[in-house]
Design an enzyme around this catalytic site. Structure first.
Site, short mmCIF file in Angstrom:
data_model
loop_
_atom_site.label_atom_id
_atom_site.label_comp_id
_atom_site.label_asym_id
_atom_site.label_seq_id
_atom_site.Cartn_x
_atom_site.Cartn_y
_atom_site.Cartn_z
NE ARG A 125 0.16 1.26 4.58
CZ ARG A 125 0.88 2.09 5.29
NH1 ARG A 125 1.56 3.05 4.70
NH2 ARG A 125 0.96 1.96 6.60
NE ARG A 171 -2.84 5.36 4.56
CZ ARG A 171 -2.52 4.74 5.68
NH1 ARG A 171 -2.55 3.43 5.75
NH2 ARG A 171 -2.14 5.41 6.74
NE ARG A 205 1.40 -2.12 6.84
CZ ARG A 205 1.14 -3.37 7.25
NH1 ARG A 205 2.10 -4.12 7.75
NH2 ARG A 205 -0.08 -3.85 7.18
CB CYS A 249 0.94 8.64 10.66
SG CYS A 249 1.85 7.88 12.01
NE ARG A 282 1.71 -2.72 11.06
CZ ARG A 282 1.14 -1.68 10.45
NH1 ARG A 282 -0.12 -1.72 10.07
NH2 ARG A 282 1.83 -0.59 10.22
CB THR A 300 5.13 5.88 11.22
OG1 THR A 300 3.77 5.75 10.83
CG2 THR A 300 5.22 6.17 12.69
CD GLU A 308 -3.10 -3.24 17.42
OE1 GLU A 308 -2.52 -3.89 18.33
OE2 GLU A 308 -2.67 -2.15 16.99
CD GLU A 347 -3.33 6.98 9.66
OE1 GLU A 347 -3.81 5.91 10.06
OE2 GLU A 347 -2.11 7.22 9.63
#
Ligand code: ADP
Ligand code: MG
Length: 454
Positions: free
Chosen positions: A219, A322, A373, A364, A402, A366, A407, A318
């Protein structure tokens, strides 16, 4: 959670939902309040429950009322959220909130690891507290740092409220970016060179026999020039961003052809299914909530995807955009090729914001740089048993692990991806991931052989 525990939790939730806990509690309270405690307490409770319980017809009416009330509450909550999103804070209020937020973060002696806490010195706080980015956005430091002020456990704790935040609050963002992306030793003015997707043919299928890799995904994140990032997007801008991206998808060609759906038009059940198939996002992340990511939800949020569900674009999740490419196997060559084509198509009609030092900008820190990613969902049962070795290998290979839902780590399926997104070309990052996954699969195979021999 063990399965007994989770059954217990489910049962408790069921009892609550069905009103059993409530009815029993009321009966017990009534008994407690009774001056002359009856000898036969069970009879008392039974009588109370029968008297206070509605008959079937009444029950249906009440259930209906409850459902209607719930819908009404949701509407009111949305309206409240909308109105909250429109309140403008005065500089004095910003100052007060910033000082209080900073104090609570620094006073917390248990959660000390956020990058915000590490780099926001009292001097920087003083310098930046009342500074804003340009009108009409007028983003304060507080708009960027509120998530970290409220969630001390957040590893980073800051989002850029707009592109300019990276410059206006640079003495804070810069060390955070360098730290996260492992660039603290890098003295170059340019941390991210121009995009370079390299030779797509060098990226391969990492698991042709389909033994280990369940799926592959790459992505990218993009934000459209001229709009603030999610913390400061207005309701109107959420819609404008959606309109622009939707229009940009209309020229997609070949296997990229798909359709756009705005989230408000997808019923809850379908949404949940799409989330499970990894092609849709949900609201809910606490840090993002605090940072204002879900204001005006579901306005302006949506998803574009092709029928094969291998090419997906998320709008206003976000970042404004994306873009992701996926495959239900380890064929990264296929995934990468499609991603690059999709991006190029979008770039024909959208201009994305770039920074001379950091490359592509994202909300973000990061994600700045390449924003890339590349991940696999992978099952490595033997290696997974040796967590220490797995973690050491991941560290050495520059990989991040991850759970497969972002999560939780279900059924031993891991999400393994490149950790860094800045300081390397897009091609180098995908290659890092490719080499890393090959190394992990080799390690798993060695363990298999050792097991057979032993
Ligand atoms: P990102 O930050 O890259 O968007 P998240 O961890 O937030 O990633 O996950 C977003 C969604 O993408 C989740 O549904 C996750 O399960 C899915 N996803 C991530 N990697 C893969 C993969 N290799 N295969 C299938 N789905 C994936
Ligand atoms: Mg994510």
């Amino acid at each position: 959670m063990t399965s007994i525990e989770s059954k217990r939790v489910q049962y408790r939730k069921y009892l609550e939902r069905a009103g059993v806990i409530d009815a029993l509690s009321k009966a017990l309270i009534k008994l407690y309040e009774e001056q002359n405690k009856p000898e036969d307490a069970i009879r008392f409770v039974r009588k109370f429950m029968c008297e206070s319980c509605p008959d079937d017809a009444q029950y249906d009416v009440m259930k209906n009322d409850l459902e209607e009330a719930k819908v009404h509450i949701t509407k009111l909550e949305q309206e409240l959220e909308r109105l909250r999103g429109q309140i403008k804070k005065s500089p004095e209020e910003y100052q007060e909130l910033t000082i209080a937020g900073y104090k609570s973060l620094m006073d917390d002696e248990e959660n000390v690891n956020s990058l915000l806490r590490k780099y926001l010195t009292p001097e920087l706080l003083e310098e930046y507290m009342l500074v804003t980015t340009s009108a009409p956005v007028d983003a304060y430091l507080y708009d960027c740092a509120v998530a970290g002020f409220d969630h001390h456990e957040a590893p980073v704790g800051i989002y850029a409220a707009d592109a300019e935040s990276y410059d206006v609050f640079n003495k804070l963002f810069d060390p955070i970016i360098k730290d996260y992306h492992g660039q603290t030793e890098n003295d170059n003015d340019v941390l991210q060179k121009d995009a370079d997707f390299g030779n797509v043919d060098e990226i391969e299928n990492l698991d042709p026999e389909r033994k280990y890799i369940l799926s592959a995904r790459i992505r990218l994140a993009r934000n459209i020039e001229g709009f603030p990032f999610f913390p400061k997007l207005t309701e109107k801008q959420f819609i404008e961003v959606e309109d622009r991206v939707r229009a940009a998808t209309e020229t997609m060609d070949g296997e990229l052809i798909g359709s756009y759906l705005t989230i408000g038009d997808i019923d809850a059940e379908t949404q949940a299914e799409m989330v499970k198939r990894h092609i849709l996002f949900q609201r809910g992340d606490e840090q993002l909530t605090t940072a204002g990511c879900y204001r005006f939800w579901p306005t302006g949020r949506g998803v574009y995807h092709n029928p094969a569900e291998t090419f997906v674009i998320w709008v206003n999740r976000e970042d404004h955009v994306r873009i992701m490419s996926m495959a239900p196997c380890g064929d990264f060559g296929d995934v990468y090729n499609r991603l690059v084509n999709g991006l190029q198509e979008l770039e024909k009609s959208l201009t994305f914001v770039r920074h001379p030092r950091y490359g592509n900008l994202t909300a973000c820190p990061t994600n700045v740089g390449t924003t890339l990613r590349a991940s696999v969902h992978i099952r490595l049962p033997l290696l997974s048993k040796d967590q220490d070795r797995l973690i050491a290998l991941a560290e050495e290979l520059q990989l991040q692990i991850r759970g497969n839902d972002g999560e939780a780590n279900e059924d031993g399926i891991m999400d393994i991806s490149n950790k860094r997104r800045l300081g390397f070309t897009e091609f180098e990052l995908v290659k890092t991931l490719q080499d890393g996954i090959v190394a992990l699969i080799n390690a798993e195979e060695e363990l298999e052989i050792a097991g057979q021999e032993g």
